[in-house]
Design an enzyme around this catalytic site. Structure first.
Site, PDB file in Angstrom:
ATOM      1  N   ASP A   1      -7.303  22.176  28.992  1.00 45.88           N
ATOM      2  CA  ASP A   1      -7.532  21.522  27.700  1.00 45.88           C
ATOM      3  C   ASP A   1      -8.690  20.532  27.737  1.00 45.88           C
ATOM      4  O   ASP A   1      -9.201  20.189  28.804  1.00 45.88           O
ATOM      5  CB  ASP A   1      -6.243  20.819  27.221  1.00 45.88           C
ATOM      6  CG  ASP A   1      -5.517  20.076  28.350  1.00 45.88           C
ATOM      7  OD1 ASP A   1      -6.185  19.699  29.335  1.00 45.88           O
ATOM      8  OD2 ASP A   1      -4.300  19.873  28.236  1.00 45.88           O
TER       9      ASP A   1
ATOM     10  N   ASN B   1       7.402  14.537  27.431  1.00 45.76           N
ATOM     11  CA  ASN B   1       8.055  15.201  26.285  1.00 45.76           C
ATOM     12  C   ASN B   1       8.156  16.713  26.490  1.00 45.76           C
ATOM     13  O   ASN B   1       8.458  17.449  25.560  1.00 45.76           O
ATOM     14  CB  ASN B   1       7.290  14.886  24.990  1.00 45.76           C
ATOM     15  CG  ASN B   1       5.868  15.435  24.999  1.00 45.76           C
ATOM     16  OD1 ASN B   1       5.442  16.074  25.957  1.00 45.76           O
ATOM     17  ND2 ASN B   1       5.124  15.193  23.927  1.00 45.76           N
TER      18      ASN B   1
ATOM     19  N   HIS C   1       5.680  18.768  27.367  1.00 42.11           N
ATOM     20  CA  HIS C   1       4.496  19.588  27.054  1.00 42.11           C
ATOM     21  C   HIS C   1       3.854  20.171  28.319  1.00 42.11           C
ATOM     22  O   HIS C   1       3.982  19.620  29.414  1.00 42.11           O
ATOM     23  CB  HIS C   1       3.472  18.834  26.192  1.00 42.11           C
ATOM     24  CG  HIS C   1       2.686  17.760  26.871  1.00 42.11           C
ATOM     25  ND1 HIS C   1       2.123  16.707  26.188  1.00 42.11           N
ATOM     26  CD2 HIS C   1       2.327  17.573  28.176  1.00 42.11           C
ATOM     27  CE1 HIS C   1       1.464  15.938  27.030  1.00 42.11           C
ATOM     28  NE2 HIS C   1       1.579  16.436  28.238  1.00 42.11           N
TER      29      HIS C   1
ATOM     30  N   GLU D   1       2.363  20.571  22.488  1.00 43.28           N
ATOM     31  CA  GLU D   1       3.382  19.568  22.202  1.00 43.28           C
ATOM     32  C   GLU D   1       4.656  20.260  21.699  1.00 43.28           C
ATOM     33  O   GLU D   1       4.624  21.445  21.330  1.00 43.28           O
ATOM     34  CB  GLU D   1       2.844  18.595  21.136  1.00 43.28           C
ATOM     35  CG  GLU D   1       1.556  17.863  21.546  1.00 43.28           C
ATOM     36  CD  GLU D   1       1.777  16.733  22.561  1.00 43.28           C
ATOM     37  OE1 GLU D   1       2.699  16.825  23.395  1.00 43.28           O
ATOM     38  OE2 GLU D   1       0.993  15.757  22.515  1.00 43.28           O
TER      39      GLU D   1
HETATM   40  P1  PGA Z   1       0.339  13.052  33.996  1.00 42.07           P
HETATM   41  O1  PGA Z   1       0.233  14.060  32.762  1.00 42.07           O
HETATM   42  O2  PGA Z   1       0.066  13.823  35.215  1.00 42.07           O
HETATM   43  O3  PGA Z   1      -0.714  12.018  33.688  1.00 42.07           O
HETATM   44  O4  PGA Z   1       1.718  12.481  33.965  1.00 42.07           O
HETATM   45  C1  PGA Z   1       0.878  15.286  32.817  1.00 42.07           C
HETATM   46  C2  PGA Z   1       0.748  15.962  31.467  1.00 42.07           C
HETATM   47  O5  PGA Z   1       0.799  15.274  30.444  1.00 42.07           O
HETATM   48  O6  PGA Z   1       0.600  17.198  31.437  1.00 42.07           O
END
Ligand code: PGA
Length: 260
Positions: free
Chosen positions: A67, A136, A138, A143
């Site tokens: 992304d 959450n 994702h 999302e």
């Molecule tokens: P993080 O993010 O490694 O900063 O916890 C993971 C994500 O949101 O995919």
């Protein structure tokens, strides 16, 4: 799903690095799907060190990142282009023409999403997709309530995701509202997935992903439908799982089983 629970974060990172390096040694021209976020920083550090020791070469590897934020130029300090250069690409022997991220400041983000999806297909598809996990649930920037068959597209970020990523932006700047992300369908088309989650704040999402129902409100749960997923966890991220005895029985300390 293959659930590997390692003693601590360092051991989980080393295991994930080993899986990626094995993939590259088995197929030097591997197409890798890459992820960003805080979890991946020590993993990329580990890969850089292996490369410096001469243990792995990325010379023929092709990469596609999950992304990028809409509106950010590749040179922007908060962009994932910059993250990847700083964390990995500037330190290894990858051919920059083999590196692909969605272009966040493309004039037409919808057309850019379609171009990116087509490029993945034209490359023969992703051999191994690295994934992080949002609190959450994702994966990429898919999302909760994302379509489980979605292609690469523009998604609106949740406020909790924007808050979690606030730390990567200057105080005077807004965290972007939109991102171009590989879809859940795109991720499911990869030949294998490697999910890395560490730390106690991922424990609830890990439990929903592995042992909960498959549902769009926890996008990562769709990985239960993929035939080849390895989940690498530290103890902290595994603490809300119910079947830990079984996972330890099958793969003690993340070891391979007889039939792997
Ligand atoms: P993080 O993010 O490694 O900063 O916890 C993971 C994500 O949101 O995919």
């Amino acid at each position: 799903m293959k659930i590997l629970i390692l003693d601590d974060e360092a051991a989980a990172i080393a295991k994930a690095a080993e899986i990626l390096e094995n993939q590259i040694s088995q197929k030097p021209a591997s197409v890798l799907g890459l992820a960003t976020g805080g979890t991946m920083v020590p993993l990329y550090d580990c890969l850089r060190k292996s490369h410096a020791k001469g243990d792995v070469s990325f010379a023929s590897v092709v990469t596609f990142n999950l992304d990028e934020y809409v509106g950010l130029a590749p040179e922007h300090a908060g962009s994932y282009h910059t993250y990847m250069r700083v964390a990995l690409f500037d330190h290894i022997d990858i051919d920059v023409s083999n590196v692909h991220l969605p272009v966040g400041n493309a004039a037409d983000p919808v057309a850019e999403s379609a171009r990116f999806e087509a490029l993945i297909s034209a490359s023969g598809g992703i051999d191994l997709q690295l994934l992080g996990l949002g609190q959450n649930g994702h994966i990429g920037f898919n999302e909760p309530t994302s379509s489980l068959s979605s292609p690469t597209r523009v998604k609106t970020l949740t406020q909790s995701t924007r808050d979690a990523n606030r730390q990567y932006f200057d105080e005077t700047e807004d965290v972007p509202r939109y991102a171009i992300t590989m879809g859940i369908g795109t991720i499911l088309r990869s030949k294998a997935c490697l999910m890395l989650a560490t730390g106690p704040n991922k424990a609830k999402a890990v439990a929903k992903m592995v042992e909960g129902p498959v549902m769009a409100s926890c996008p990562a749960s769709v990985l239960q439908m993929h035939a080849k997923v390895t989940v690498v966890l530290d103890q902290a991220a595994s603490k809300d799982l119910q079947l830990t005895d079984y996972y330890h029985h099958v793969h003690p300390r993340g070891a391979g089983s007889e039939f792997d």
